[in-house]
Design an enzyme around this catalytic site. Structure first.
Site, short mmCIF file in Angstrom:
data_model
loop_
_atom_site.label_atom_id
_atom_site.label_comp_id
_atom_site.label_asym_id
_atom_site.label_seq_id
_atom_site.Cartn_x
_atom_site.Cartn_y
_atom_site.Cartn_z
N CYS A 9 -1.79 2.17 -3.24
CA CYS A 9 -0.36 2.68 -3.54
C CYS A 9 0.27 1.85 -4.77
O CYS A 9 1.35 1.87 -5.01
CB CYS A 9 0.50 2.27 -2.20
N CYS B 192 -2.52 -3.34 -4.97
CA CYS B 192 -3.30 -2.24 -4.06
C CYS B 192 -3.71 -1.11 -4.83
O CYS B 192 -2.84 -0.44 -5.70
CB CYS B 192 -2.38 -1.97 -3.04
N CYS C 130 -4.78 -15.02 -4.82
CA CYS C 130 -3.64 -15.58 -4.31
C CYS C 130 -2.55 -14.48 -4.14
O CYS C 130 -2.36 -13.88 -4.86
CB CYS C 130 -2.93 -16.63 -5.30
#
Length: 134
Positions: free
Chosen positions: A102, A99, A122
């Site tokens: 974060c 991400c 995936c």
């Protein structure tokens, strides 16, 4: 985890309080959930998949496809929502996806997906939460 600073940061204690033990092992410890174990694997409603750690939108449901691998798979992320790094663990070289907000580990991206991108993101389902379209 790496030492990069992200827009959303938390202490280890805060991450442990926020995430389930399985989420923590995957998202903060770079683990992998058991294939076929995620309830989001067969989610097909309109909406978006968000990061379970910071709620950032990561993947639109329209770009999800059945890869047969046992993990949710997507053609392409929301622009700017993920970053990649080289993962040399387990005696192989893969591209890790995390991400961008974060830094949480999401999964890996492979060059064996369907058109139009040819990519297969995936993703560990425990790293995601689904937000249905309104």
């Amino acid at each position: 985890m790496d030492t990069q600073t992200y827009p959303v940061t938390r202490t280890d204690a805060e991450w442990r309080a926020l995430l389930t033990p399985e989420q923590y092992a995957v998202m903060r410890g770079h683990g992998t959930e058991r294939p076929g174990s995620c309830a989001l694997l067969h989610e097909h409603r309109a909406g978006a998949f968000h990061c379970a750690g910071c709620d950032s939108a990561l993947f639109e449901a329209t770009l999800k496809f059945e890869s047969g691998t046992g993990w949710p798979s997507f053609n392409d992320p929301v622009p700017g929502s993920v970053e990649t790094t080289t993962d040399r663990s387990h005696g192989m070289v893969r591209t890790e996806v995390h991400c961008a907000t974060c830094g949480s580990h999401l999964g890996h991206v492979f060059p064996d997906g369907p058109p139009p991108t040819g990519l297969r993101y995936c993703v560990n389902g425990v790293a995601l939460k689904f937000e249905p379209a309104a």
